[in-house]
Design a protein around this motif. Structure first.
Motif, PDB file in Angstrom:
ATOM      1  N   LEU A  24       0.833  -1.204   0.000  1.00  0.00           N
ATOM      2  CA  LEU A  24       0.000   0.000   0.000  1.00  0.00           C
ATOM      3  C   LEU A  24       0.867   1.253   0.000  1.00  0.00           C
ATOM      4  CD1 LEU A  24      -2.780   1.268  -0.019  1.00  0.00           C
ATOM      5  CD2 LEU A  24      -2.827   1.044   2.484  1.00  0.00           C
ATOM      6  N   ASN A  25       1.944   1.262   0.760  1.00  0.00           N
ATOM      7  CA  ASN A  25       2.856   2.418   0.750  1.00  0.00           C
ATOM      8  C   ASN A  25       3.464   2.628  -0.633  1.00  0.00           C
ATOM      9  OD1 ASN A  25       2.401   3.087   3.423  1.00  0.00           O
ATOM     10  ND2 ASN A  25       4.100   1.844   4.168  1.00  0.00           N
ATOM     11  N   TRP A  26       3.809   1.538  -1.310  1.00  0.00           N
ATOM     12  CA  TRP A  26       4.350   1.631  -2.668  1.00  0.00           C
ATOM     13  C   TRP A  26       3.309   2.229  -3.615  1.00  0.00           C
ATOM     14  CZ3 TRP A  26       2.930  -1.118  -7.192  1.00  0.00           C
ATOM     15  CH2 TRP A  26       3.795  -0.937  -8.277  1.00  0.00           C
ATOM     16  N   LEU A  27       2.063   1.774  -3.490  1.00  0.00           N
ATOM     17  CA  LEU A  27       0.993   2.322  -4.335  1.00  0.00           C
ATOM     18  C   LEU A  27       0.819   3.813  -4.084  1.00  0.00           C
ATOM     19  CD1 LEU A  27      -1.718  -0.491  -4.058  1.00  0.00           C
ATOM     20  CD2 LEU A  27      -0.353   0.088  -6.070  1.00  0.00           C
ATOM     21  N   LYS A  28       0.894   4.230  -2.830  1.00  0.00           N
ATOM     22  CA  LYS A  28       0.729   5.651  -2.495  1.00  0.00           C
ATOM     23  C   LYS A  28       1.844   6.507  -3.102  1.00  0.00           C
ATOM     24  CE  LYS A  28      -1.608   4.934   1.954  1.00  0.00           C
ATOM     25  NZ  LYS A  28      -1.443   5.001   3.423  1.00  0.00           N
ATOM     26  N   LYS A  29       3.037   5.951  -3.222  1.00  0.00           N
ATOM     27  CA  LYS A  29       4.170   6.705  -3.784  1.00  0.00           C
ATOM     28  C   LYS A  29       4.194   6.653  -5.312  1.00  0.00           C
ATOM     29  CE  LYS A  29       7.014   5.869   0.273  1.00  0.00           C
ATOM     30  NZ  LYS A  29       8.046   5.007   0.842  1.00  0.00           N
ATOM     31  N   SER A  30       3.431   5.743  -5.894  1.00  0.00           N
ATOM     32  CA  SER A  30       3.403   5.584  -7.346  1.00  0.00           C
ATOM     33  C   SER A  30       2.316   6.485  -7.944  1.00  0.00           C
ATOM     34  CB  SER A  30       3.098   4.118  -7.692  1.00  0.00           C
ATOM     35  OG  SER A  30       1.718   3.833  -7.476  1.00  0.00           O
ATOM     36  N   ASP A  31       2.064   6.311  -9.221  1.00  0.00           N
ATOM     37  CA  ASP A  31       0.991   7.061  -9.886  1.00  0.00           C
ATOM     38  C   ASP A  31      -0.338   6.305  -9.887  1.00  0.00           C
ATOM     39  OD1 ASP A  31       1.414   5.088 -11.789  1.00  0.00           O
ATOM     40  OD2 ASP A  31       1.529   6.475 -13.483  1.00  0.00           O
ATOM     41  N   PHE A  32      -0.451   5.244  -9.095  1.00  0.00           N
ATOM     42  CA  PHE A  32      -1.657   4.418  -9.088  1.00  0.00           C
ATOM     43  C   PHE A  32      -2.930   5.236  -8.916  1.00  0.00           C
ATOM     44  CE2 PHE A  32      -4.974   1.936  -7.013  1.00  0.00           C
ATOM     45  CZ  PHE A  32      -5.076   0.841  -7.845  1.00  0.00           C
ATOM     46  N   PHE A  33      -2.907   6.216  -8.041  1.00  0.00           N
ATOM     47  CA  PHE A  33      -4.126   6.971  -7.720  1.00  0.00           C
ATOM     48  C   PHE A  33      -4.401   8.117  -8.703  1.00  0.00           C
ATOM     49  CE2 PHE A  33      -2.874   4.946  -3.718  1.00  0.00           C
ATOM     50  CZ  PHE A  33      -4.033   4.244  -3.454  1.00  0.00           C
ATOM     51  N   THR A  34      -3.477   8.390  -9.595  1.00  0.00           N
ATOM     52  CA  THR A  34      -3.682   9.444 -10.591  1.00  0.00           C
ATOM     53  C   THR A  34      -3.687   8.912 -12.027  1.00  0.00           C
ATOM     54  OG1 THR A  34      -1.304   9.931 -10.636  1.00  0.00           O
ATOM     55  CG2 THR A  34      -2.670  11.246  -9.126  1.00  0.00           C
ATOM     56  N   ALA A  35      -3.246   7.688 -12.233  1.00  0.00           N
ATOM     57  CA  ALA A  35      -3.152   7.114 -13.580  1.00  0.00           C
ATOM     58  C   ALA A  35      -4.537   6.856 -14.166  1.00  0.00           C
ATOM     59  CB  ALA A  35      -2.364   5.799 -13.531  1.00  0.00           C
ATOM     60  N   PRO A  36      -4.633   6.878 -15.506  1.00  0.00           N
ATOM     61  CA  PRO A  36      -5.891   6.484 -16.151  1.00  0.00           C
ATOM     62  C   PRO A  36      -6.020   4.958 -16.123  1.00  0.00           C
ATOM     63  CG  PRO A  36      -4.231   6.854 -17.809  1.00  0.00           C
ATOM     64  CD  PRO A  36      -3.600   7.228 -16.491  1.00  0.00           C
ATOM     65  N   ALA A  37      -7.218   4.462 -16.415  1.00  0.00           N
ATOM     66  CA  ALA A  37      -7.412   3.015 -16.531  1.00  0.00           C
ATOM     67  C   ALA A  37      -6.999   2.520 -17.917  1.00  0.00           C
ATOM     68  CB  ALA A  37      -8.859   2.641 -16.257  1.00  0.00           C
ATOM     69  N   SER A  38      -7.024   3.421 -18.901  1.00  0.00           N
ATOM     70  CA  SER A  38      -6.640   3.063 -20.268  1.00  0.00           C
ATOM     71  C   SER A  38      -6.264   4.333 -21.023  1.00  0.00           C
ATOM     72  CB  SER A  38      -7.798   2.355 -20.983  1.00  0.00           C
ATOM     73  OG  SER A  38      -8.847   3.266 -21.247  1.00  0.00           O
ATOM     74  N   THR A  39      -5.732   4.169 -22.222  1.00  0.00           N
ATOM     75  CA  THR A  39      -5.359   5.349 -23.011  1.00  0.00           C
ATOM     76  C   THR A  39      -6.576   6.030 -23.608  1.00  0.00           C
ATOM     77  OG1 THR A  39      -5.004   3.986 -24.968  1.00  0.00           O
ATOM     78  CG2 THR A  39      -3.060   4.532 -23.620  1.00  0.00           C
TER      79      THR A  39
END
Length: 188
Positions: A24-39
């Motif tokens: 979960l900490n890794w996800l918080k530091k990544s773009d997981f919460f801002t990334a799109p689901a697809s192009t």
């Protein structure tokens, strides 16, 4: 509650396995919460990946509950929320020319793919999650095969896919939950 908070709440309520806090900490530091689901297909917007993951989790939870399948709340959360972690740091934004409502050329953002870990789709998610916490065989199979026959490795059919769906019904359920979330919940 916004989608990020909802995701974190579901995750922390249901996933207690060794390594889950680090994941979960890794996800918080990544773009997981801002990334799109697809192009460009479904939830092609900021935060779309997180929102899609919640939709899949909710669909999977409803499916398992309706069919009275003996699957733990933790397994449902792991498979639903984490099936697409392969998309972390996968998309980037570029600019292209397009005409605005006045017919003038302007630069507009759009998403492209930059696959830094070309390891397939479902198997990449299994690989990433397994770097933090141990998955059961059923969880690994469900995440691996959640794309069903839309996966490039099974074009034209696959005995392996059929075998996975027969031996691990959660694989089929996650695939169906992913399809329903994409085509029913996420119409734009």
């Amino acid at each position: 509650m916004d989608m990020k908070d909802k995701f974190i709440s579901i995750f922390e309520e249901n996933i207690q396995r060794d390594g889950s806090t680090e994941l979960l900490n890794w996800l918080k530091k990544s773009d997981f919460f801002t990334a799109p689901a697809s192009t460009k297909y479904h939830l092609s917007r900021e935060g779309g990946l997180c929102e899609h993951s919640i939709h899949v989790y909710e669909r999977l939870l409803n499916y398992v509950t309706r069919e009275m399948i003996d699957v733990s709340a933790e397994t449902i959360a792991i498979c639903g929320l984490l099936h697409d972690v392969c998309k972390v740091d996968f998309y980037k934004t570029e600019l292209r020319n397009a005409k605005d409502e006045y017919g003038q050329w302007v630069k507009v953002p759009y998403y492209t793919v930059e696959d830094k870990l070309p390891y397939g789709h479902g198997e990449k998610s299994v690989y990433i999650v397994s770097g933090f916490m141990r998955l059961s065989r059923e969880e690994a199979m469900a995440i691996r095969w959640h794309m069903g026959s839309f996966d490039d490795s099974v074009r034209g059919g696959s005995y392996t896919l059929n075998n996975a769906f027969e031996r691990y019904p959660l694989s089929l359920m996650l695939h169906i939950a992913d399809l329903e979330a994409t085509y029913l919940d996420e119409k734009e």
